[in-house]
Design a protein around this motif. Structure first.
Motif, PDB file in Angstrom:
ATOM      1  N   UNK A   1       0.694  -1.251   0.391  1.00 31.77           N
ATOM      2  CA  UNK A   1       0.262  -0.222  -0.194  1.00 31.77           C
ATOM      3  C   UNK A   1       0.648   0.844   0.089  1.00 31.77           C
ATOM      4  N   UNK A   2       1.161   1.918  -1.238  1.00 31.01           N
ATOM      5  CA  UNK A   2       1.516   3.714  -1.251  1.00 31.01           C
ATOM      6  C   UNK A   2       0.574   4.553  -1.038  1.00 31.01           C
ATOM      7  N   UNK A   3       1.047   5.404  -0.550  1.00 33.85           N
ATOM      8  CA  UNK A   3       0.470   6.936   0.222  1.00 33.85           C
ATOM      9  C   UNK A   3       1.090   7.981  -0.119  1.00 33.85           C
ATOM     10  N   UNK A   4       1.069   8.660  -0.788  1.00 32.43           N
ATOM     11  CA  UNK A   4       1.823  10.013  -0.969  1.00 32.43           C
ATOM     12  C   UNK A   4       1.137  11.441  -0.371  1.00 32.43           C
ATOM     13  N   UNK A   5       2.303  12.027   0.998  1.00 35.33           N
ATOM     14  CA  UNK A   5       1.485  13.013   1.486  1.00 35.33           C
ATOM     15  C   UNK A   5       1.900  13.936   0.737  1.00 35.33           C
ATOM     16  N   UNK A   6       0.783  15.502   0.804  1.00 29.71           N
ATOM     17  CA  UNK A   6       1.116  17.078   0.561  1.00 29.71           C
ATOM     18  C   UNK A   6       2.089  17.481   1.585  1.00 29.71           C
ATOM     19  N   UNK A   7       2.714  18.030   0.785  1.00 27.73           N
ATOM     20  CA  UNK A   7       4.102  18.187   1.203  1.00 27.73           C
ATOM     21  C   UNK A   7       4.399  18.822   2.543  1.00 27.73           C
ATOM     22  N   UNK A   8       3.533  19.580   3.249  1.00 27.20           N
ATOM     23  CA  UNK A   8       2.686  19.843   3.963  1.00 27.20           C
ATOM     24  C   UNK A   8       2.353  19.245   4.917  1.00 27.20           C
ATOM     25  N   UNK A   9       1.662  18.021   4.390  1.00 31.18           N
ATOM     26  CA  UNK A   9       1.428  16.869   5.913  1.00 31.18           C
ATOM     27  C   UNK A   9       2.512  16.213   5.617  1.00 31.18           C
ATOM     28  N   UNK A  10       3.698  15.688   5.207  1.00 25.98           N
ATOM     29  CA  UNK A  10       4.193  14.438   6.022  1.00 25.98           C
ATOM     30  C   UNK A  10       4.132  14.000   6.820  1.00 25.98           C
ATOM     31  N   UNK A  11       4.380  14.450   8.361  1.00 27.50           N
ATOM     32  CA  UNK A  11       5.083  14.417   9.530  1.00 27.50           C
ATOM     33  C   UNK A  11       3.382  14.441  10.282  1.00 27.50           C
ATOM     34  N   UNK A  12       2.582  14.725   9.622  1.00 33.43           N
ATOM     35  CA  UNK A  12       1.213  14.263  10.482  1.00 33.43           C
ATOM     36  C   UNK A  12       0.515  12.563   9.744  1.00 33.43           C
ATOM     37  N   UNK A  13       0.820  12.706   8.677  1.00 37.16           N
ATOM     38  CA  UNK A  13       1.186  10.976   7.721  1.00 37.16           C
ATOM     39  C   UNK A  13       1.688  10.383   8.551  1.00 37.16           C
ATOM     40  N   UNK A  14       3.149  10.760   8.975  1.00 37.36           N
ATOM     41  CA  UNK A  14       4.079   9.522   9.847  1.00 37.36           C
ATOM     42  C   UNK A  14       3.152   9.514  10.573  1.00 37.36           C
ATOM     43  N   UNK A  15       3.154  10.531  11.404  1.00 32.69           N
ATOM     44  CA  UNK A  15       2.736  10.258  12.874  1.00 32.69           C
ATOM     45  C   UNK A  15       1.502   9.303  13.291  1.00 32.69           C
TER      46      UNK A  15
END
Length: 108
Positions: free
Chosen positions: A11-25
Protein backbone atom coordinates in the motif's frame (compact mmCIF):
# COMPACT_ATOMS: atom_id res chain seq x y z
CA UNK A 1 -6.20 -21.47 9.88
CA UNK A 2 -3.39 -20.07 7.74
CA UNK A 3 -3.26 -21.08 4.12
CA UNK A 4 -0.13 -22.19 2.31
CA UNK A 5 -0.19 -18.97 0.28
CA UNK A 6 -0.27 -15.88 2.44
CA UNK A 7 -1.49 -12.69 0.82
CA UNK A 8 1.07 -9.93 0.28
CA UNK A 9 -0.14 -6.35 0.03
CA UNK A 10 1.80 -3.22 -0.86
CA UNK A 11 0.00 0.00 0.00
CA UNK A 12 1.56 3.26 -1.19
CA UNK A 13 0.41 6.70 -0.03
CA UNK A 14 1.92 10.06 -0.89
CA UNK A 15 1.55 12.87 1.60
CA UNK A 16 1.04 16.48 0.61
CA UNK A 17 4.39 18.25 1.23
CA UNK A 18 3.05 20.15 4.25
CA UNK A 19 1.50 16.98 5.73
CA UNK A 20 4.40 14.51 5.78
CA UNK A 21 4.77 14.63 9.57
CA UNK A 22 1.01 14.23 10.13
CA UNK A 23 0.84 11.20 7.84
CA UNK A 24 3.94 9.64 9.42
CA UNK A 25 2.47 10.08 12.91
CA UNK A 26 -0.91 8.61 11.95
CA UNK A 27 0.69 5.64 10.20
CA UNK A 28 3.01 4.80 13.08
CA UNK A 29 0.15 5.10 15.58
CA UNK A 30 -1.85 2.46 13.67
CA UNK A 31 0.92 -0.14 13.55
CA UNK A 32 0.63 -1.62 17.05
CA UNK A 33 -3.12 -2.23 16.68
CA UNK A 34 -2.68 -3.77 13.24
CA UNK A 35 0.08 -6.06 14.49
CA UNK A 36 -2.45 -7.42 17.02
CA UNK A 37 -5.03 -8.23 14.32
CA UNK A 38 -5.62 -11.95 13.65
CA UNK A 39 -3.62 -13.23 10.69
CA UNK A 40 -1.20 -10.29 10.54
CA UNK A 41 2.19 -11.76 9.66
CA UNK A 42 3.90 -8.56 8.51
CA UNK A 43 2.87 -4.91 8.58
CA UNK A 44 5.97 -2.83 7.92
CA UNK A 45 6.12 0.90 7.15
CA UNK A 46 8.75 2.51 4.90
CA UNK A 47 9.17 6.10 3.70
CA UNK A 48 10.98 7.97 0.94
CA UNK A 49 10.50 11.70 0.37
CA UNK A 50 6.93 11.85 1.68
CA UNK A 51 5.81 8.61 0.07
CA UNK A 52 4.82 5.97 2.60
CA UNK A 53 4.80 2.29 1.71
CA UNK A 54 3.29 -0.43 3.85
CA UNK A 55 4.52 -3.93 3.03
CA UNK A 56 2.02 -6.37 4.47
CA UNK A 57 1.59 -10.12 4.69
CA UNK A 58 -1.69 -11.69 5.81
CA UNK A 59 -2.24 -15.34 6.65
CA UNK A 60 -5.19 -15.64 4.28
CA UNK A 61 -7.96 -13.78 2.50
CA UNK A 62 -10.16 -13.77 5.61
CA UNK A 63 -7.44 -12.05 7.67
CA UNK A 64 -7.03 -9.39 4.98
CA UNK A 65 -10.80 -8.87 4.78
CA UNK A 66 -10.98 -8.44 8.56
CA UNK A 67 -8.08 -5.98 8.43
CA UNK A 68 -9.89 -3.88 5.83
CA UNK A 69 -12.77 -3.25 8.22
CA UNK A 70 -10.73 -3.05 11.44
CA UNK A 71 -11.04 0.03 13.69
CA UNK A 72 -7.33 0.86 13.30
CA UNK A 73 -7.66 1.19 9.52
CA UNK A 74 -10.81 3.28 9.76
CA UNK A 75 -9.04 5.60 12.20
CA UNK A 76 -5.91 5.74 10.03
CA UNK A 77 -7.71 6.69 6.83
CA UNK A 78 -9.93 9.12 8.75
CA UNK A 79 -6.81 10.85 10.05
CA UNK A 80 -4.80 10.97 6.82
CA UNK A 81 -7.42 11.33 4.10
CA UNK A 82 -7.14 15.10 3.76
CA UNK A 83 -3.34 14.94 4.00
CA UNK A 84 -2.78 12.67 1.00
CA UNK A 85 -1.84 13.81 -2.48
CA UNK A 86 -4.21 11.49 -4.34
CA UNK A 87 -5.76 8.16 -3.46
CA UNK A 88 -3.72 5.37 -1.88
CA UNK A 89 -2.43 2.71 -4.28
CA UNK A 90 -3.13 -0.71 -2.78
CA UNK A 91 -1.99 -3.85 -4.59
CA UNK A 92 -2.48 -7.49 -3.62
CA UNK A 93 0.50 -9.47 -4.91
CA UNK A 94 1.33 -13.10 -5.62
CA UNK A 95 4.93 -14.23 -5.08
CA UNK A 96 7.03 -15.44 -7.98
CA UNK A 97 9.52 -17.64 -6.18
CA UNK A 98 12.89 -18.03 -7.88
CA UNK A 99 16.41 -18.69 -6.73
CA UNK A 100 16.77 -19.50 -3.04
CA UNK A 101 13.20 -20.05 -1.72
CA UNK A 102 14.21 -18.64 1.67
CA UNK A 103 15.25 -15.37 0.03
CA UNK A 104 12.80 -15.31 -2.87
CA UNK A 105 9.62 -14.68 -0.92
CA UNK A 106 8.27 -13.01 2.19
CA UNK A 107 7.40 -15.39 4.99
CA UNK A 108 5.72 -15.05 8.35
Amino acid sequence: MASENPIVVVATMTAKPESVDAVRTACTQAIEAVHAEPGCELYSLHEANGTFVFVEQWADEEALKTHGTAPAIGALFGAIGEHLDGAPDIKMLQPIVAGDPAKGQLRG
